[in-house]
Motif scaffolding. Structure first.
Motif, PDB file in Angstrom:
ATOM      1  N   ASP A  59      59.820  30.301  73.633  1.00  0.00           N
ATOM      2  CA  ASP A  59      59.776  30.582  75.062  1.00  0.00           C
ATOM      3  C   ASP A  59      58.947  31.823  75.381  1.00  0.00           C
ATOM      4  OD1 ASP A  59      61.349  28.399  75.696  1.00  0.00           O
ATOM      5  OD2 ASP A  59      63.193  29.563  75.939  1.00  0.00           O
TER       6      ASP A  59
ATOM      7  N   PHE B   8      62.065  31.647  90.677  1.00  0.00           N
ATOM      8  CA  PHE B   8      62.582  31.332  89.351  1.00  0.00           C
ATOM      9  C   PHE B   8      62.142  32.405  88.372  1.00  0.00           C
ATOM     10  CE2 PHE B   8      58.508  29.162  89.655  1.00  0.00           C
ATOM     11  CZ  PHE B   8      57.884  29.474  88.451  1.00  0.00           C
TER      12      PHE B   8
ATOM     13  N   SER C 234      62.198  32.060  84.440  1.00  0.00           N
ATOM     14  CA  SER C 234      62.566  31.024  83.496  1.00  0.00           C
ATOM     15  C   SER C 234      62.068  31.268  82.081  1.00  0.00           C
ATOM     16  CB  SER C 234      62.000  29.689  83.981  1.00  0.00           C
ATOM     17  OG  SER C 234      62.375  28.647  83.120  1.00  0.00           O
TER      18      SER C 234
ATOM     19  N   TYR D  20      60.874  29.447  79.303  1.00  0.00           N
ATOM     20  CA  TYR D  20      60.334  28.093  79.211  1.00  0.00           C
ATOM     21  C   TYR D  20      59.046  28.132  78.410  1.00  0.00           C
ATOM     22  CZ  TYR D  20      60.899  23.419  81.311  1.00  0.00           C
ATOM     23  OH  TYR D  20      61.171  22.100  81.535  1.00  0.00           O
TER      24      TYR D  20
ATOM     25  N   ILE E  43      61.065  19.774  86.381  1.00  0.00           N
ATOM     26  CA  ILE E  43      60.983  21.065  87.071  1.00  0.00           C
ATOM     27  C   ILE E  43      60.093  20.995  88.312  1.00  0.00           C
ATOM     28  CG2 ILE E  43      61.570  22.419  85.025  1.00  0.00           C
ATOM     29  CD1 ILE E  43      58.541  23.171  84.893  1.00  0.00           C
TER      30      ILE E  43
ATOM     31  N   PHE F 120      57.299  32.285  84.383  1.00  0.00           N
ATOM     32  CA  PHE F 120      57.615  31.544  83.167  1.00  0.00           C
ATOM     33  C   PHE F 120      57.420  32.476  81.978  1.00  0.00           C
ATOM     34  CE2 PHE F 120      56.627  27.642  85.670  1.00  0.00           C
ATOM     35  CZ  PHE F 120      57.818  26.965  85.419  1.00  0.00           C
TER      36      PHE F 120
ATOM     37  N   ASP G  25      72.324  32.909  86.914  1.00  0.00           N
ATOM     38  CA  ASP G  25      71.942  32.393  85.599  1.00  0.00           C
ATOM     39  C   ASP G  25      73.197  31.867  84.915  1.00  0.00           C
ATOM     40  OD1 ASP G  25      69.212  33.045  83.756  1.00  0.00           O
ATOM     41  OD2 ASP G  25      70.986  32.471  82.610  1.00  0.00           O
TER      42      ASP G  25
END
Length: 187
Positions: A8, A65, A67, A69, A82, A93, A125
């Motif tokens: 991630d 967001f 995130s 990811y 998404i 991200f 979260d």
């Protein structure tokens, strides 16, 4: 596994991600490859997501967001699982920023990029460590789960002010329901 966090927080190719996971379980490389090349089959949007975002925005809130990811996941799910990010006001991200939650730098980058003070942010979260990190920076952090979010959607929808969705809450107790005559009045 900690490999998820590593993937991630780095902009890796598909083969690099497969290698990272398979190094811990070489006997499962075939399965790992399948999962990482078919992520859209495994990652789906919760049915309440779009409604929740719309309800928050209708109330005047900005929705972003933050995130964790990977690029591989993003490329495979941007048009389905998404797709809701298109309704949001922005976000980060982890793979693009080369950092991930709960790293305080990720939260700070969000504040800098969108020009917010931490105390102006309500952060939701499902991970305890991420919520803790947000609170340590001065944000209002709330740990949520799927059931809580579904209930929130119902609440926002019912209180949105639209006549079709309007909810009246009326309390009747003791003396107002004491006998059949009182029941008739209530009705």
């Amino acid at each position: 596994h900690e490999t998820w966090g590593y993937c991630d927080a780095h902009d890796l190719s598909l083969e690099e991600e497969i290698s990272a996971f398979a190094s811990h379980a070489p006997h499962l490389e075939k399965e790992i490859r399948y999962i990482l090349t078919h992520m859209s089959e495994f990652l789906t949007v919760y049915p309440y997501t779009h409604a929740w975002i719309r309800a928050m925005k209708e109330k005047g809130y900005k929705v972003y967001f933050l995130s964790n990811y990977s690029r591989i996941a993003y490329e495979q799910t941007k048009d389905n699982a998404i797709s809701f990010i298109r309704e949001m006001d922005g976000g980060l991200f982890s793979y693009r920023e080369q950092m991930a939650k709960p790293d305080p730098a990720f939260f700070k980058l969000f504040c800098e990029r969108y020009q917010y003070k931490p105390e102006e942010i309500l952060f939701f979260d499902d991970m305890r460590d991420n919520v803790h990190a947000s609170r340590m920076l001065g944000m209002q952090g709330i740990r949520v789960n799927r059931k809580m979010m579904e209930q929130e959607v119902k609440w926002y929808k019912l209180t949105s002010g639209g006549k079709r969705d309007m909810l009246k809450v009326v309390k009747f107790g003791g003396s107002s329901l004491a006998d059949s005559g009182q029941f008739a009045k209530v009705k």
